[in-house]
Every structure is written in structure tokens, then in C-alpha cells.
Enzyme design. Structure first.
Site, PDB file in Angstrom:
ATOM      1  N   ARG A 105       5.338   2.877  -1.744  1.00 45.67           N
ATOM      2  CA  ARG A 105       6.451   3.764  -1.424  1.00 45.67           C
ATOM      3  C   ARG A 105       6.554   4.090   0.064  1.00 45.67           C
ATOM      4  O   ARG A 105       5.537   4.195   0.758  1.00 45.67           O
ATOM      5  CB  ARG A 105       6.333   5.064  -2.215  1.00 45.67           C
ATOM      6  CG  ARG A 105       6.526   4.869  -3.712  1.00 45.67           C
ATOM      7  CD  ARG A 105       6.229   6.145  -4.475  1.00 45.67           C
ATOM      8  NE  ARG A 105       6.549   5.973  -5.898  1.00 45.67           N
ATOM      9  CZ  ARG A 105       5.704   5.450  -6.799  1.00 45.67           C
ATOM     10  NH1 ARG A 105       4.489   5.053  -6.408  1.00 45.67           N
ATOM     11  NH2 ARG A 105       6.065   5.319  -8.055  1.00 45.67           N
ATOM     12  N   HIS A 130       8.510  -0.689  -3.243  1.00 45.61           N
ATOM     13  CA  HIS A 130       8.321  -2.139  -3.337  1.00 45.61           C
ATOM     14  C   HIS A 130       9.459  -2.943  -2.707  1.00 45.61           C
ATOM     15  O   HIS A 130       9.916  -3.943  -3.252  1.00 45.61           O
ATOM     16  CB  HIS A 130       8.145  -2.564  -4.787  1.00 45.61           C
ATOM     17  CG  HIS A 130       6.898  -2.035  -5.441  1.00 45.61           C
ATOM     18  ND1 HIS A 130       5.719  -1.862  -4.755  1.00 45.61           N
ATOM     19  CD2 HIS A 130       6.644  -1.655  -6.724  1.00 45.61           C
ATOM     20  CE1 HIS A 130       4.790  -1.400  -5.585  1.00 45.61           C
ATOM     21  NE2 HIS A 130       5.326  -1.262  -6.778  1.00 45.61           N
ATOM     22  N   HIS A 204       1.826  -7.687  -8.109  1.00 49.40           N
ATOM     23  CA  HIS A 204       1.954  -6.596  -9.071  1.00 49.40           C
ATOM     24  C   HIS A 204       1.728  -7.054 -10.506  1.00 49.40           C
ATOM     25  O   HIS A 204       2.400  -6.599 -11.429  1.00 49.40           O
ATOM     26  CB  HIS A 204       3.341  -5.952  -8.934  1.00 49.40           C
ATOM     27  CG  HIS A 204       3.421  -4.538  -9.418  1.00 49.40           C
ATOM     28  ND1 HIS A 204       3.535  -4.211 -10.747  1.00 49.40           N
ATOM     29  CD2 HIS A 204       3.403  -3.356  -8.754  1.00 49.40           C
ATOM     30  CE1 HIS A 204       3.608  -2.900 -10.884  1.00 49.40           C
ATOM     31  NE2 HIS A 204       3.524  -2.356  -9.680  1.00 49.40           N
ATOM     32  N   ASP A 277      -2.227   6.413 -10.750  1.00 48.56           N
ATOM     33  CA  ASP A 277      -1.241   5.714  -9.933  1.00 48.56           C
ATOM     34  C   ASP A 277      -1.448   6.194  -8.500  1.00 48.56           C
ATOM     35  O   ASP A 277      -0.671   6.986  -7.976  1.00 48.56           O
ATOM     36  CB  ASP A 277       0.188   5.993 -10.405  1.00 48.56           C
ATOM     37  CG  ASP A 277       1.219   5.103  -9.705  1.00 48.56           C
ATOM     38  OD1 ASP A 277       0.791   4.164  -8.998  1.00 48.56           O
ATOM     39  OD2 ASP A 277       2.424   5.337  -9.866  1.00 48.56           O
ATOM     40  N   GLU A 342      -3.533  -3.488  -6.838  1.00 47.23           N
ATOM     41  CA  GLU A 342      -2.800  -4.054  -5.712  1.00 47.23           C
ATOM     42  C   GLU A 342      -3.536  -3.812  -4.387  1.00 47.23           C
ATOM     43  O   GLU A 342      -3.455  -2.711  -3.841  1.00 47.23           O
ATOM     44  CB  GLU A 342      -1.412  -3.429  -5.607  1.00 47.23           C
ATOM     45  CG  GLU A 342      -0.534  -3.583  -6.830  1.00 47.23           C
ATOM     46  CD  GLU A 342       0.648  -2.636  -6.763  1.00 47.23           C
ATOM     47  OE1 GLU A 342       1.658  -2.991  -6.124  1.00 47.23           O
ATOM     48  OE2 GLU A 342       0.557  -1.531  -7.335  1.00 47.23           O
TER      49      GLU A 342
END
Length: 384
Positions: A105, A130, A204, A277, A342
Site C-alpha cells: 500500500r 499493488h 502474490h 496482514d 511476499e
């Protein structure tokens, strides 16, 4: 044979099947369908002499499937996705995709570079995620090279024009997927620009080492050697703080099942993200490639170790798989049925000078090489 890997707090033992002979890994290419505007999407299949098979799709330079043997030699596809191209076109879920120009982000889609302000397309509430509304994951890449063994590979290229999604500079990106006979899959990202810009590319893929569609991945044992995370606000944007993981649900320095602490209601970070996350701090600058994560499925015995030189690792526990996605072989994907790892720069780095720099200038080359190594273990719940 047994392979022992030492890396920081890791000591990993996994069984790697010996090759009967050195044979060429195979690569084939075929059409996977067409986009609404008539662009042909190719799929390239890489197969090694042990049966491991990777299928790479030119839409989004994506890993569409990966067949990996379990401890008994049984193959299963361990990545989520769709059987046909239309699923990827209809539902943007980043399954297996190359994400960028900036993975993760950027707050309010805004950043300043060399004294000039830039505004990106917004696709995550008030933020850019992304790469924006139509990032690299939604582009048809060109297959420029396909090679057979001893290592099979495919190279894809996409040229993102100056101003694309608000980013400055014409960015030429290459992604090379290489499959070896040692059951190693490598993704090498390379990018160059004709004017200063920012770049942060990653992959991803949604993983479930028991096999996609097999149910929850929350009992799979994860190890991350990061000592801290970058905390976020309610919009999942870094708040500028770096906090230690010790004594928190984010401590994966000793392997534990992903779901063991995911329900800890004392954690504001887990509440913000509806699960994990967040970005783990592995270093504060790029260093020599090292193991940044390890996952073991106690049922199948599959082990995946992940190697990268990047300073951050975003770990996402599939929190927004809500039971409405029908994936491969008509499998319904639900919350926690997969996880994403990631390797990348920290999220929103352009707006946090303390996080480092995402700047790429003409004459420089951006690189992110991600290596996945697969094997099996003896069935213990964890190996330290």
C-alpha cells in the site's frame, strides 16, 4: 538424502529426493485463452525430472499452478487459482500474480519524489494497493524466452508507460521463472526506467501446502526470523512504528501453527487486518539472500523454504477469502484456506524515509529474486 540448513535462528532438516539421473527439465507453451480485447494469453509449463510442475501464465506474469510431491510422492497443486483464464479476468484476487509497480500500500496514493508530488490511482479505499486500479497483475505480459533443462525457464516482459497509474517513468519489467531438478522454483524480477521512479515488485501466490481446496492452512507450521513488525492503522497503512514481536501473536521466530494465536483479541493489529496482514522486519536494508520463511504441513509432510534479500516480508493469512470464490476443480475458498508470503520493501516506504528508499533512477537496475525450495520432512510438527 537429508539436507540441513542453518540460517540465523533456523535449523532445518528436510528430505530431498535424490535424482536418478541428470535429465533436462521440460518447457512447453500453449494458449490459455484471450482477453476481452482479443489479446492472447499464453501458459508455459515447466516440468522437472521428479515430477514437480509449474504453470506460468502471461496474464499478470502469474504462477497459475504448482504440483509438488508429498512425503509419499503424491503430487498436489499447492497454489490457489482458477482452471480457466476467465476466472482471473472476472475476479481480481492477485492469485499467483506479479504485483507492482509498488507492491503493498501507498497511503492516499500520494508520494513525493525529487521534490515533485505524484498521485496514483486508488483501489483500496483511500489508498493505492499493488500498483493501483490496473497494476502489473492485470496486464498481458510478452513471453520473450522459453528454455529447457537442466533448468527450465520462461521469461516474460511488460513495458509500463510513463504515467501509468500515476507512476513516473517508462518502466521495463522482466520476470523469469526457473524450475530446477532440485525442486527449486526461482522468480527473478528485474526492472529499469527512463526517469526517476519508485519500484517494489513481489509475487502474490496463495499457498496451501496440503493442496488447494483441501481446507484450512491454519495448522501449517510457519517460521519467520523477523524480530519486529511495522505496525499499521485501521486502513492498513504503516503508522511509522517498528515494534518487537517478542511476547506477541506475531512472534514466529520459533515455528508454530499459523492459526495458534490468530484469535488473540488483545491484538489491535489482528483486529485491523482480520488476521495476519503485516510486514515483518527482516533487516533495515538489502543484504545477501537468506531464508526469510519456512512452512511445513504436518499432514502431507511438504516443506517450503523461502529465500530473498529484501528487508521486509508481508505475511497475509487469507483473511478475506469469504466463501464466495469458486476456484480450481470447483473448490470453494474460505478464510484461512491459504496464506501469502511476499518478500519486498516495507509498505508505504516512499512516505517513510526511515524505512529506506524505493527510488529507481535511469542507469540503475531494480532486482528482487525470490527462491522457493521444496522438500518433505518425517512428519514431526516442527523442526527447529
Amino acid at each position: 538424502m537429508k539436507r540441513t540448513v542453518l540460517s540465523g535462528s533456523f535449523c532445518m532438516v528436510m528430505t530431498v529426493l535424490p535424482a536418478a539421473s541428470v535429465q533436462a527439465a521440460q518447457a512447453t507453451r500453449a494458449s490459455f485463452g484471450h482477453t476481452a480485447d482479443g489479446q492472447d494469453v499464453e501458459i508455459v509449463t515447466l516440468t522437472n525430472d521428479r515430477g514437480l510442475q509449474a504453470r506460468v501464465m502471461s496474464y499478470g506474469a502469474s504462477l497459475q499452478s504448482l504440483l509438488v510431491p508429498d512425503r509419499n510422492g503424491k503430487l498436489a497443486d499447492i497454489v490457489l487459482g482458477y482452471d480457466a483464464l476467465q476466472g482471473y479476468l472476472d475476479h481480481r484476487q492477485y492469485f499467483g500474480a506479479t504485483v507492482g509497480r509498488y507492491a503493498n500500500r501507498i497511503a492516499h496514493g500520494k508520494f513525493t519524489l525529487d521534490g515533485k508530488n505524484y498521485s496514483l490511482t486508488l483501489n483500496d479505499g483511500p489508498n493505492s494497493l499493488h500498483g493501483g486500479a490496473k497494476g502489473l497483475d492485470m496486464q498481458v505480459w510478452k513471453v520473450t524466452d522459453v528454455k529447457q533443462g537442466p533448468n527450465a525457464s520462461v521469461t516474460l516482459e511488460y513495458v509500463s508507460p510513463d504515467g501509468d497509474q500515476g507512476y513516473p517513468g517508462t518502466l521495463t519489467v522482466k520476470a523469469t521463472y526457473t524450475l530446477s531438478n532440485d525442486n527449486e522454483l526461482k522468480i527473478a524480477y528485474v526492472a529499469t526506467t527512463d526517469k526517476p521512479t519508485i519500484v517494489n515488485l513481489s509475487n502474490h501466490t496463495y499457498w496451501n501446502l496440503a493442496g488447494e481446496g483441501s481446507g484450512t492452512a491454519m495448522d501449517q507450521v510457519l517460521t519467520i526470523p523477523g524480530n519486529a513488525i511495522t505496525t499499521v492503522d485501521a486502513q492498513s497503512i504503516p503508522d511509522g512504528h517498528v515494534v518487537p514481536v517478542a511476547g506477541t501473536p506475531y512472534d514466529f521466530r520459533v515455528g508454530k501453527p499459523i492459526g495458534r494465536d490468530i484469535g488473540d483479541g488483545h491484538s489491535q493489529q489482528l483486529l485491523f487486518g482480520h488476521g495476519y496482514d503485516m510486514n515483518w522486519v527482516l533487516s533495515h536494508k538489502e543484504i545477501e539472500a537468506r531464508m526469510v520463511a519456512r512452512v511445513m504441513d504436518p499432514h502431507s509432510g511438504r516443506v517450503m523454504s523461502l529465500w530473498s534479500s529484501k528487508p521486509g516480508l508481508q505475511f497475509y493469512s487469507g483473511n478475506f477469502l469469504d466463501g464466495t470464490t469458486v476456484g480450481k476443480d470447483h473448490h470453494i475458498y474460505r478464510q484461512g484456506d491459504a496464506f501469502v508470503l511476499e518478500p519486498q520493501l516495507f509498505p508505504d516506504t516512499p512516505n517513510h524515509p526511515d524505512f529506506g528508499s524505493a527510488r529507481l533512477a535511469p542507469g540503475e537496475t531494480y532486482r528482487n529474486t525470490i527462491v522457493y525450495r521444496f522438500g518433505t520432512d518425517s512428519g514431526r510438527n516442527d523442526i527447529k
